[in-house]
Design an enzyme around this catalytic site. Structure first.
Site, PDB file in Angstrom:
ATOM      1  N   GLY D 148       0.839  -1.182   0.000  1.00 56.10           N
ATOM      2  CA  GLY D 148       0.000   0.000   0.000  1.00 56.10           C
ATOM      3  C   GLY D 148       0.877   1.237   0.000  1.00 56.10           C
ATOM      4  O   GLY D 148       1.992   1.224   0.523  1.00 56.10           O
ATOM      5  N   CYS D 149       0.393   2.311  -0.616  1.00 63.99           N
ATOM      6  CA  CYS D 149       1.222   3.518  -0.705  1.00 63.99           C
ATOM      7  C   CYS D 149       1.418   4.145   0.671  1.00 63.99           C
ATOM      8  O   CYS D 149       2.522   4.595   1.007  1.00 63.99           O
ATOM      9  CB  CYS D 149       0.626   4.514  -1.695  1.00 63.99           C
ATOM     10  SG  CYS D 149      -1.101   4.930  -1.421  1.00 63.99           S
ATOM     11  N   ASN D 150       0.383   4.160   1.494  1.00 64.39           N
ATOM     12  CA  ASN D 150       0.557   4.660   2.852  1.00 64.39           C
ATOM     13  C   ASN D 150       1.430   3.707   3.667  1.00 64.39           C
ATOM     14  O   ASN D 150       2.250   4.140   4.478  1.00 64.39           O
ATOM     15  CB  ASN D 150      -0.808   4.795   3.547  1.00 64.39           C
ATOM     16  CG  ASN D 150      -1.723   5.735   2.816  1.00 64.39           C
ATOM     17  OD1 ASN D 150      -1.409   6.896   2.615  1.00 64.39           O
ATOM     18  ND2 ASN D 150      -2.881   5.231   2.384  1.00 64.39           N
ATOM     19  N   THR D 153       5.016   4.369   2.922  1.00 62.87           N
ATOM     20  CA  THR D 153       5.502   5.600   3.539  1.00 62.87           C
ATOM     21  C   THR D 153       5.756   5.405   5.033  1.00 62.87           C
ATOM     22  O   THR D 153       6.795   5.806   5.557  1.00 62.87           O
ATOM     23  CB  THR D 153       4.463   6.731   3.337  1.00 62.87           C
ATOM     24  OG1 THR D 153       4.001   6.709   1.991  1.00 62.87           O
ATOM     25  CG2 THR D 153       5.061   8.086   3.655  1.00 62.87           C
TER      26      THR D 153
END
Lengths: 342, 342, 342, 342
Positions: D148-150, D153
């Site tokens: 997932g992109c979050n 991060t």
């Protein structure tokens, strides 16, 4: 009879916002507009969106006959503001929108702003202008100090929780997302459209933002002990709005109840149903504050999100609200416009 | 006594804008809000920015008791609007914001909109709602047809020039830059933030936009001969505003004089000093129109730039202005709010 | 062996864009970066998005050893550029991105820019850098003058039509919508995010924009007679992109054919199928130009819409393309990156 | 010899971003593009910014001859992805960008995504695609699950701190500001430009966002004990970028040292000098991550801010990086483009 208003520092954004609000305020009229660096210019040239109003041209502060003025708003940069206000008639009602009279303690002022106060004797006289919590004092005041826009947002979120004793005072984190007009009409590279649109960043990280002085003063006084919060502002690609995401330790339902209780009769502060969250889209251009509470999946933790318009409720709208009280006008007069959406 | 207002089609942007304006209108109150597809929902859930207003919940059109209503705004999509209005009481005052009653000729309607009109007999009854040019008729009308937002912008620019005979009627080019709210609350890929922000494009190029039907009808009637303009809309990464850049053949000073003369007494239309140009920034959220005239370096050619807020003066503000006339209220009532800037 | 590149004026947007492009250019490497006002600073501090590149620190022009340099890009403001280039080694290959060497006639330069040229003797030597039309001359040139970004957009649209004789030369209107980076990293109020986002306006209306000097020079030379166009730029709330809507008199199909014919073999210029229109969204961050042609409902009139990225194809990408030719590298090297969408 | 690539789900944003990156990747070429709902269409019609690439038309998955394919990217929505991948050849190398193979435990998958997994037997086979921490496994894998992109991060921020033992594992707060492209090309009211630009809000507040499943799995495994973080995403008026502000308990200098140590040799991860903070402006369109550490005024607390491009390093760039490893290509190939600024 309408009250005669002067605005000192009319060429900045908070000055322009005061004019926007007074334009449809039935109890106020603009008698004088001062902006020393632009004296002699028309407001239409400085702010073309106000050109239909037939406003007086900009003058210097010295050119205003304050005998004809019922109340002056001072929308100057901090430090300049104290020097100007020091020399205004001592009987003039003043709402100052700068940071200069927010802190009561000269030492605290110097610590956060880096210079000795030029009108330290007036710091004690000034009433802190967070209307909902200083209503009586403001109505009786001659000099009211408008709060910082971030400071207002954080206090609307946290004050009732301190009063109700429902949160851990040592574990308050305020992550704020702040629209760019909070920086004023300043010519800086990072405020250019080309450098701000489509991106965002934190600034003043680590507890260095000056509005912390207000949090420290107000929260500690309220709690009767030292309270220090963490506060990180972020610069947003948007022109108006502050969204404050508060990470708190406490029971979410008790937090929600404390906020509902505190604001039940407030005309401008809306506590959302439990579990809903506000958006800056929904308060833009208005004097409203929306507050939402949610519990975290980790027990005993809550997230409270608040939204207001930094230029309006966070600054000029608050100033009008205070002026209404000081002038004996209905508190909400001229402030009930709905937000602009989309 | 305030007038009782119903809004049919309250869940779209023009419906929400009507509510925003009526919220501070001293002569109107909202008695009913209809939106068939969202009947039963609260306005706070559909438009959270209106949650402070204590509005009635959304109902179906059938549920409204029109005997209690002084005037209804109809903010439905075209085609649906004609079907609904056809069945409303024949004595009800109506301001329609759709395209359905703008064209008086059923054949023209069918040409531009692609379907036979379902209430063709009412097309003749409807008064074209460009307030500044149909004031007397509107005040006496039962059914008023709000204009297209682009059609309004172009007509404010061109009508006085046709009347004054100062431009070549065969050489009118209107290049418009239109904010996205003009497309309504439509779920289309090209209206997504990800696909619209930071870029722009022309659309309906070559004389295919439906608002040309209004230009043809109005300009030809005014000129007493066929007038066909070129009109190219462009979709802008902005939410409110239309900027119309008109390329004209005629003497710029005569054009400026004609516009000044036409609008000298208009409360909402501001003709800028010769050589100045307007910006959509300076009319956003308001009912004002700014118009500027400049001569080209090529003799006998002029550029006239106009700006208005498509949702306000271009649609819902115009509708309120017309309703004021129809209800015997002051024409500017509830419409004098200043633009929101920044 | 990679070519050693110097960039003079590396602290502006076109300087940064050159570095972005050279970063992945297999045939070039950055040997020196000059910016007199920021000499001594790291590029990471001036442009943090370039911090991964290990770039040399900024120096003054004097500190560069041009014997080690194969080609210098000069990305200074106009007027400064001519003074600097005048004093550079006469054997150094230079691509100038300023306005200083675009006009061949000193009188024209003075007319549009307001000062006598400081290196008028070099104006004749410089080759006009519109790659697709001056390829042979550029490959042989020592000094190439990058075009104005608006001038490039308009010429890509109009030049083939003049050559093919398919339009009325006295009826050319170019309505351009220009992103804000075209104004450079300038600290002006109207370029602030707070004053630009969500709105737009025309500027330099009436034939006063300096890029008209380029249009006059190039179109008149091409046509063998005086050609004067109308050109109105508009400032857009976007960071990159120019959209040019050209209103022309001529047969649309012939216009489309002329453009298709002219650009059939061009790697960067795409003529869309007849009736389609481009968007700045679809060329952002790339060296591509999209051009679309549509006929108007009025016979004998056409609308041609073109889009390019002002910082890339309109300036720094064009400069790299020219440098490739001057250095004997493949013309498209380092320039084939796809646009960034969304 | 270049590797033959298929992209399944080529009509979404991550599909388009894969194509953008492969367009200039010297070791890959696109052999097939599938999008069942748009099969038969050209990529130029679905994504006009890719029209210069001469791409194959969209087909259905069934129409692809996978014998000719070296690696397939699967950029479908979750749930659909598992059903498609289940039926692909078992020898095909696959990088899945959906959520379907991120969680190794079928029960965890069902808890967060609400349905039983259709290919549960493959969950164990899939390697978690956070390149910097699973490099060896990815190089050997047949099926890699993009993160997932979050989740990416947050893990870039926190993983080295867990490994170094420098933070309190029970006091991790991740406040993320997420650009809208993370929501995909979805037609939802809150993703419209008119409803998103100029404002922002929290969503999935209170620990309900699905990426928490990844945090729980990865952080707990790394710590050897249960670790539960607080994570609140906020929707930003921007198209690309995630900014994560992490509130941590630990010594800021130790935290900075741990991050510097962990990423010293990483080509894409830049740890800023102590006290500096990143911006999403400075990584947009690139595969870079910027991380900054600051101490709070309250001792023992630190703020770590991280920025990456959700579509690139957070999704498609990561996928290419993983594919490079799986295909024996240099890990950074095709990924060294500089960010696009402004």
């Amino acid at each position: 009879m309408t009250k005669k208003i002067a605005i000192i520092g009319a060429s900045g954004y908070t000055g322009a916002e005061l004019i926007r609000l007074i334009a449809t305020h039935p109890g106020m009229e603009i008698a004088a507009l001062a902006a020393n660096s632009k004296a002699g210019q028309s407001m239409a040239s400085v702010y073309p969106h106000l050109r239909h109003l037939g406003l007086p041209d900009l003058v210097t502060v010295d050119q205003i006959d304050f005998d004809q003025i019922d109340l002056a708003f001072c929308a100057l940069p901090h430090k300049t503001s104290q020097e100007v206000i020091r020399d205004l008639p001592k009987t003039l009602k003043i709402v100052d929108l700068s940071a200069d009279f927010r802190l009561r303690d000269p030492a605290e002022y110097e610590k956060w702003y880096g210079n000795a106060h030029a009108a330290a004797e007036m710091q004690g006289e000034a009433v802190y202008g967070l209307t909902e919590f200083y209503r009586t004092e403001i109505a009786a005041a001659r000099l009211v100090a408008g709060t910082g826009c971030n400071a207002a947002t954080g206090q609307f979120t946290i004050r009732p929780l301190i009063e109700a004793g429902v949160i851990d005072l040592d574990e308050i984190i305020l992550d704020m997302k702040c629209a760019v007009s909070g920086a004023g009409r300043s010519l800086k590279e990072n405020l250019l459209h080309a450098e701000l649109s489509e991106g965002y960043n934190a600034y003043a990280v680590g507890g260095t933002h000056r509005h912390l002085g207000e949090f420290d003063q107000e929260f500690s006084k309220l709690a009767g002990r030292d309270v220090k919060v963490q506060f990180t502002p972020h610069l947003m690609p948007a022109n108006r709005g502050i969204l404050c995401t508060a990470y708190l330790k406490g029971e979410a339902q008790a937090i929600h109840a404390a906020l509902q209780n505190a604001y039940a009769d407030e005309p401008f502060i809306v506590v959302l149903p439990f579990g809903e969250t506000p958006s800056t889209h929904h308060i833009r251009g208005s004097n409203f504050v929306h507050i939402g509470v949610t519990g975290d999946r980790i027990g005993g933790r809550a997230i409270v999100v608040s939204a207001l318009d930094n230029l309006c409720k966070g600054s000029s709208g608050q100033a009008i609200q205070n002026a209404n009280l000081m002038l004996g006008l209905p508190e909400t007069e001229g402030l009930m416009m709905a937000p602009l959406f989309p």
